[in-house]
Design a protein around this motif. Structure first.
Motif, PDB file in Angstrom:
ATOM      1  N   PHE A  95       0.828  -1.203   0.000  1.00 39.59           N
ATOM      2  CA  PHE A  95       0.000   0.000   0.000  1.00 39.59           C
ATOM      3  C   PHE A  95       0.866   1.258   0.000  1.00 39.59           C
ATOM      4  N   SER A  96       1.849   1.303   0.907  1.00 41.07           N
ATOM      5  CA  SER A  96       2.681   2.502   0.996  1.00 41.07           C
ATOM      6  C   SER A  96       3.547   2.665  -0.247  1.00 41.07           C
ATOM      7  N   ARG A 126       4.571   5.559  -5.332  1.00 39.38           N
ATOM      8  CA  ARG A 126       4.839   5.565  -6.774  1.00 39.38           C
ATOM      9  C   ARG A 126       3.854   6.470  -7.521  1.00 39.38           C
ATOM     10  N   LEU A 127       2.613   6.549  -7.049  1.00 36.54           N
ATOM     11  CA  LEU A 127       1.588   7.327  -7.734  1.00 36.54           C
ATOM     12  C   LEU A 127       1.443   8.741  -7.172  1.00 36.54           C
ATOM     13  N   ASN A 128       2.193   9.028  -6.097  1.00 33.11           N
ATOM     14  CA  ASN A 128       2.076  10.316  -5.409  1.00 33.11           C
ATOM     15  C   ASN A 128       0.667  10.553  -4.885  1.00 33.11           C
ATOM     16  N   GLN A 130      -1.679   8.398   1.137  1.00 31.72           N
ATOM     17  CA  GLN A 130      -2.186   7.096   1.562  1.00 31.72           C
ATOM     18  C   GLN A 130      -3.377   7.214   2.502  1.00 31.72           C
ATOM     19  N   GLN A 131      -3.391   8.257   3.355  1.00 36.36           N
ATOM     20  CA  GLN A 131      -4.484   8.384   4.313  1.00 36.36           C
ATOM     21  C   GLN A 131      -5.811   8.703   3.634  1.00 36.36           C
ATOM     22  N   ASP A 132      -5.761   9.154   2.381  1.00 35.56           N
ATOM     23  CA  ASP A 132      -6.983   9.477   1.655  1.00 35.56           C
ATOM     24  C   ASP A 132      -7.442   8.342   0.756  1.00 35.56           C
ATOM     25  N   ARG A 144     -10.099   6.981  -4.345  1.00 33.29           N
ATOM     26  CA  ARG A 144      -8.854   6.337  -4.753  1.00 33.29           C
ATOM     27  C   ARG A 144      -8.692   5.065  -3.934  1.00 33.29           C
ATOM     28  N   ILE A 145      -8.497   3.966  -4.624  1.00 31.03           N
ATOM     29  CA  ILE A 145      -8.466   2.652  -3.992  1.00 31.03           C
ATOM     30  C   ILE A 145      -7.147   1.967  -4.328  1.00 31.03           C
ATOM     31  N   ILE A 146      -6.517   1.385  -3.327  1.00 28.37           N
ATOM     32  CA  ILE A 146      -5.349   0.530  -3.546  1.00 28.37           C
ATOM     33  C   ILE A 146      -5.725  -0.862  -3.049  1.00 28.37           C
TER      34      ILE A 146
END
Length: 400
Positions: free
Chosen positions: A106-107, A112-114, A117-119, A142-144
């Protein structure tokens, strides 16, 4: 006791990329546990090796048998973020474990995508039902997502397209953190990526079309989203019922006489950690509940075929109970007994006989008794009139 069990997060580049302290622990270990890919990264250690069995819990007695001797468990990235850390901590005391995490997928994907992460919504589809992604597909989200295998990216693209989100940019990030790291981007409805590595993570920047099917955050999904034979708690009554049940994170609901499963499905949609047991004696309806649960993003709904109150005896304890069909005195008493202190019960009654039971329960156990009446407009010649649905009497109570 001394920390004898070390959990080490390891990336694609293997031991050489680890900190000196982590390499020292691996060299000192008498037993190294991990998946086949993890163990293949350890070439020089003379320690005994144990590949994770299926289920993973079968390895715990073998690990615990080494208690006090140096043991290393290898994991991908951060062991306590959708990793084996949780499993191990349920069997080994905290003061006996030492963890050295590496960056999680995740991190790494967010970096890599800028993306902040908290959003992002962080979801694991590895070893979990694919359909659990559905509630997270929200406009501008935004989903990872951790993939199960090389087919997961295509399945996600197909799902996005089917739900009216085909314009969403989709990123496939393969072998993150390693020398063979590879990142590709495509629109969901134009997905044509080939030769995807089994070890991959997918990031989605959701773009929803005007007619996209979005799971609302509030209770009360449209009635026609549920396959049903008429046994359905209608939308407005359902919203009031969910409000009365007051779902809280990680709680379990009994949905007795589940019909189409609408109450238990929306209970689970209120939080990913929530669980529900839908009790339905009719086999055809039970199969229909399963289809609804999958379609609406609650694939982990537990469906039990049986009749109350007999079928309640073997169920795990509930935090809340809903009875929407077939309420009788024996079932209501059994449900009340099963509730813990501060557990909630909600019963909806349409017939006079059921409403008499609810009145009696209100008199003996307290709570609230509410009359609910919904009317909808229908054509009357050139005009319209309000057509009232059958009234519902709702009893709700909290067990002392």
């Amino acid at each position: 006791m001394e920390k004898w069990l070390s959990i080490i997060g390891i990336g694609e580049d293997g031991v050489e990329a680890l900190a000196p302290a982590a390499r020292r622990l691996i060299n000192q270990a008498t037993l190294i546990v991990g998946g086949a890919r993890h163990l293949s990264l350890i070439s020089e250690s003379k320690a005994e090796r144990l590949q994770w069995p299926s289920p993973l819990t079968d390895a715990m007695p073998l690990i615990l048998a080494r208690r006090g001797a140096p043991v290393v468990v290898l994991a991908s990235g951060d062991p306590f973020f959708y990793g084996v850390g949780d499993l191990i901590s349920r069997h080994v005391a905290c003061d006996e474990i030492f963890c050295i995490p590496s960056p999680s997928a995740f991190s790494l994907a967010a970096a890599r995508l800028n993306w902040s992460q908290q959003d992002c919504a962080l979801v694991s589809l590895h070893g979990r039902a694919f359909e659990r992604i559905t509630p997270f597909l929200q406009p501008r989200a935004r989903i990872i997502a951790l993939s199960w295998d090389e087919m997961t990216p295509r399945r996600l693209a197909d799902q996005l397209t089917k739900l009216g989100m085909g314009a969403s940019p989709l990123f496939v990030l393969e072998r993150l953190g390693g020398l063979k790291e590879h990142i590709r981007e495509t629109r969901a409805d134009a997905f044509d990526l080939q030769d995807i590595a089994a070890l991959n993570t997918v990031a989605i920047d959701v773009v929803a079309e005007p007619d996209a099917r979005i799971i609302p955050r509030a209770p009360g999904l449209p009635d026609d989203w549920f396959e049903n034979d008429g046994q359905l708690t209608k939308r407005e009554i359902r919203a009031v019922t969910l409000s009365a049940l007051a779902p809280r994170k990680g709680e379990t609901l009994w949905d007795i006489g589940a019909g189409s499963g609408s109450i238990s499905i929306e209970w689970m949609l209120s939080d990913p950690a929530n669980r529900a047991i839908a009790l339905e004696r009719d086999e055809t309806r039970a199969a229909r509940i399963a289809r609804n649960a999958i379609a609406l993003g609650a694939p982990d709904l537990e469906i039990v075929k049986g009749a109350a109150p007999q079928a309640l005896e073997d169920l795990r304890s509930p935090d809340a109970v809903f009875i929407g069909g077939g309420a009788n005195e024996a079932t209501m008493e059994a449900a009340w007994r099963a509730l813990p202190s501060q557990g909630r019960i909600v019963v909806n009654g349409v017939t006079l006989e059921t409403q008499a039971l609810l009145t009696q329960a209100f008199e003996t156990k307290g709570g609230d008794l509410t009359h609910l009446q919904i009317s909808r407009a229908r054509p009357v010649g050139r005009f319209h009139a309000l057509d009232p649905a059958m009234a519902v009497l709702q009893w709700r109570a909290v067990k002392p």
